[in-house]
Design a protein around this motif. Structure first.
Motif, PDB file in Angstrom:
ATOM      1  N   GLY A 279      34.551  36.712  40.091  1.00 44.82           N
ATOM      2  CA  GLY A 279      35.829  36.278  40.663  1.00 44.82           C
ATOM      3  C   GLY A 279      36.867  36.118  39.565  1.00 44.82           C
ATOM      4  O   GLY A 279      36.729  36.665  38.457  1.00 44.82           O
ATOM      5  N   ALA A 280      37.899  35.343  39.890  1.00 42.27           N
ATOM      6  CA  ALA A 280      39.000  35.147  38.946  1.00 42.27           C
ATOM      7  C   ALA A 280      38.452  34.650  37.611  1.00 42.27           C
ATOM      8  O   ALA A 280      37.526  33.840  37.571  1.00 42.27           O
ATOM      9  N   GLY A 281      39.014  35.153  36.515  1.00 41.34           N
ATOM     10  CA  GLY A 281      38.572  34.723  35.190  1.00 41.34           C
ATOM     11  C   GLY A 281      37.452  35.567  34.617  1.00 41.34           C
ATOM     12  O   GLY A 281      37.087  35.419  33.449  1.00 41.34           O
ATOM     13  N   SER A 282      36.885  36.461  35.416  1.00 44.26           N
ATOM     14  CA  SER A 282      35.808  37.334  34.913  1.00 44.26           C
ATOM     15  C   SER A 282      36.412  38.475  34.091  1.00 44.26           C
ATOM     16  O   SER A 282      37.622  38.711  34.132  1.00 44.26           O
ATOM     17  N   THR A 283      35.548  39.203  33.387  1.00 43.75           N
ATOM     18  CA  THR A 283      36.030  40.382  32.658  1.00 43.75           C
ATOM     19  C   THR A 283      36.675  41.352  33.649  1.00 43.75           C
ATOM     20  O   THR A 283      37.724  41.932  33.384  1.00 43.75           O
ATOM     21  N   VAL A 284      35.979  41.558  34.765  1.00 44.69           N
ATOM     22  CA  VAL A 284      36.531  42.398  35.831  1.00 44.69           C
ATOM     23  C   VAL A 284      36.601  41.523  37.087  1.00 44.69           C
ATOM     24  O   VAL A 284      35.599  41.350  37.792  1.00 44.69           O
ATOM     25  N   PRO A 285      37.768  40.952  37.379  1.00 45.49           N
ATOM     26  CA  PRO A 285      37.869  40.028  38.516  1.00 45.49           C
ATOM     27  C   PRO A 285      37.966  40.775  39.835  1.00 45.49           C
ATOM     28  O   PRO A 285      38.993  40.791  40.495  1.00 45.49           O
TER      29      PRO A 285
END
Ligand code: M6R
Length: 602
Positions: A542-548
């Motif tokens: 989700g938000a904040g991931s490398t690939v959100p």
């Protein structure tokens, strides 16, 4: 594997053969060739170890005797013998009169070759198929009837075959099959033979599929024989393929196009299936009445789709399920109340076909396929069409999404119909599923933004780990498969908890570790373990991931809902990572080396 085509037309055969071979290239693209009868009753044999496009040029450049409307063609996936022009089909007998194309494997080819060589035949290739040319040549010494010659040599073959034999002297064409798909069609354009109706769809309206042992001659009237005895032709099948859509639109390659088609594919399938989920009617349409267990049989991506569908049965309905790798599924003891899903986008995968032949007494065999005309579909008790539309890229993308959405819909409907899930709970699931097209679209957008930077970082990495937990593991498996297939780099998937039991030793500074972050809290410590060893953690979440890319599904309010078998959209960033890395490395993403779209050998 390989694709076969033949035609007997009033206009020139070359363009038909080349066009059809282009559409059969998904079955193998190591080499391609045609043999066309000339006006002087000889044969023009043209072969190439590059792609079908260059074969078209060879046909155009032909400057020998005029070419007629009778010819055969082949696109090869090498099994016996290296990828060379000499090993490309069509093959010929010693006299050059007989030309043969073959799909399948002649298991006793070595033994036959020895006998034929001892009898004075000269071989021009290393391939198993060439023995057929010389066997027909020998048989023609006993009879001048090509049909009889082919019929008489068949008992000497062991293995599987779809064969077309062309006699340049007479212009006769004979097709025969045993264990490999082949169909014949007649239209105003002429007579056609092909491995797959899609290859000749633009010239035909219907076709007939050869049964094992059938020997068919394409002549003024098509003669159909089985075991040397005339037999009524099998029923006509109406072709629903239409002309092939081979346009790329604005896309760079078919994989790119097919990735982008995933939201629309999911939406179309849902629109069609959703009304039958919560009232159980979708499941009733399969005719399956009773089951206490589910088995998924498939290979590669289709097996991964089976893993997702199986989770719905087990997690939401308490029905035990097992996934069986088709190539290892010999004679499994499944039990008479087991529903078997044989999953194959092509419906022609030999491992799957062999496995379903061996399942024994089960409650029902359901073919979940993108090809309702396939061999698998014909062998199943019921067919579930996953309606992905034609997928040309060898890497399965939209067919995976289509298999999952379709299979999950049927699984939910089955649980309702058998009293294992209430209609109200099923309706909540349906509401969640309606988000899938948006989730996929958002995942595409987020991935296109984030993946280029990831590719820059991992371009030189030689090995990748893919991790997940719970429902995320099967998506990690699918991600690793895509990366291997397209980039030719090592990639392995593991349940994240397994790392410390061995694979952690692989991790060193910079090792890319792709994590399917489905929200399982225990992933944090697994990420910490690899990060502590210098891994390059690529978190898909989700938000904040490398690939959100997993935004909305992380907010699902339904416990035990879509998160039981999701996040489906996590495959998107992994597809795009695999494709973009492959392109950065100069790979052909639509036709990765050594592979084929339809794997018709065991
Ligand atoms: O036609 P099938 O679905 O039976 O094919 C099975 C596998 O060969 C296939 O899914 C393969 O793993 C994919 N090319 C992977 O992208």
């Amino acid at each position: 594997m390989c694709g076969i085509v033949a035609c007997r037309t009033t206009d020139a055969a070359g363009p038909y053969l080349v066009r059809a071979l282009g559409l059969l290239e998904y079955r193998g693209y190591d080499s391609a060739g045609v043999a066309i009868r000339t006006a002087g009753s000889a044969t023009a044999t043209l072969r190439t170890v590059t792609r079908v496009d260059s074969l078209g040029a060879l046909v155009k450049e032909w400057s020998g005797q005029p070419l007629t409307g009778t010819g055969i063609g082949h696109t090869r996936w090498a099994t016996h013998g290296a990828v060379t022009e000499a090993n490309a089909h069509p093959h010929r007998d010693c006299t050059g009169r007989i030309s043969v194309v073959h799909n399948g494997i002649i298991e006793n080819a070595d033994e036959l070759r020895q006998q034929l060589v001892a009898a004075g035949h000269e071989f021009a290739s290393d391939v198993d198929s060439e023995v057929v040319c010389h066997l027909v040549e020998d048989a023609l010494a006993e009879t001048d009837d090509l049909h009889a010659a082919v019929t008489s040599m068949l008992p000497r073959l062991a293995g599987s075959w779809a064969l077309v034999v062309m006699d340049a002297a007479t212009g006769r064409l004979i097709a025969t099959a045993d264990g490999s798909p082949l169909l014949v069609a007649r239209s105003a354009r002429g007579d056609f033979v092909a491995s797959d109706a899609g290859a000749i769809a633009e010239w035909i309206d219907d076709y007939r599929v050869l049964h094992d042992g059938d020997v068919v001659e394409l002549a003024e009237s098509v003669s159909w024989m089985r075991g040397g005895i005339p037999t009524p032709p099998p029923p006509v099948i109406h072709s629903t393929w239409g002309g092939a859509d081979l346009s790329l639109d604005h896309h760079a390659d078919f994989m790119d196009k097919e990735i982008d088609e995933q939201p629309e594919t999911a939406a179309r399938i849902l629109e069609h299936l959703v009304p039958g989920i919560a009232d159980g009617s979708l499941w009733r349409s399969t005719g399956v009445v009773d089951f206490n267990r589910v088995a998924m049989i498939g290979c590669g991506t289709s097996l991964n789709a089976g893993g997702v569908i199986g989770m719905v049965f087990s997690r939401l309905g308490g029905v035990p399920f097992e996934s069986l790798v088709a190539s290892e599924a010999a004679g499994p003891a499944l039990g008479s109340r087991t529903v078997v899903f044989a999953i194959s986008q092509s419906g022609e995968t030999a491992d799957v076909l062999r496995a379903v032949d061996d399942v024994g007494s089960v409650s029902s065999l359901i073919a979940l396929t993108n090809n309702p005309h396939s061999t698998l579909a014909r062998r199943a008790d019921s067919i579930v069409n996953c309606f992905a539309g034609r997928e040309i890229g060898v890497a399965a993308t939209k067919t995976f999404v289509a298999q999952v959405v379709t299979g999950v819909s049927y699984a939910l409907s089955a649980l309702v119909e058998t009293g294992r899930l209430s209609s109200a709970d099923a309706l909540r699931q349906v509401e969640d599923m309606r988000r899938i097209p948006d989730l996929l679209a958002q995942a595409i957008a987020a991935s296109r933004q984030s993946i280029p930077a990831v590719v820059d970082q991992v371009r030189d990495a030689t090995g990748f780990l893919y991790l997940g937990r719970g429902s995320g593991v099967v998506y990690a498996a699918e991600g690793a498969l895509k990366l291997k297939e397209l980039s030719y780099r090592w990639a392995e998937h593991y349940p994240a908890g397994e790392l410390k039991h061995g694979p952690l030793a692989l991790v060193e500074a910079g090792t890319p570790v792709v994590v399917v972050d489905n929200g399982d809290r225990r992933l944090a410590s697994n990420i910490a373990e690899v990060a502590a060893r210098g891994a390059n953690v690529i978190r898909i979440g989700g938000a904040g991931s490398t690939v959100p890319a997993l935004g909305l599904s992380m907010q699902s309010p339904l416990p035990g809902g879509i998160e039981s078998w999701g996040p489906l959209e996590s495959v998107v960033p992994m597809q795009i990572l695999a494709r973009d890395l492959a392109l950065a490395l100069g790979r052909d993403v639509d036709k990765p080396r050594n592979l084929a779209k339809s794997v018709t050998v065991e």
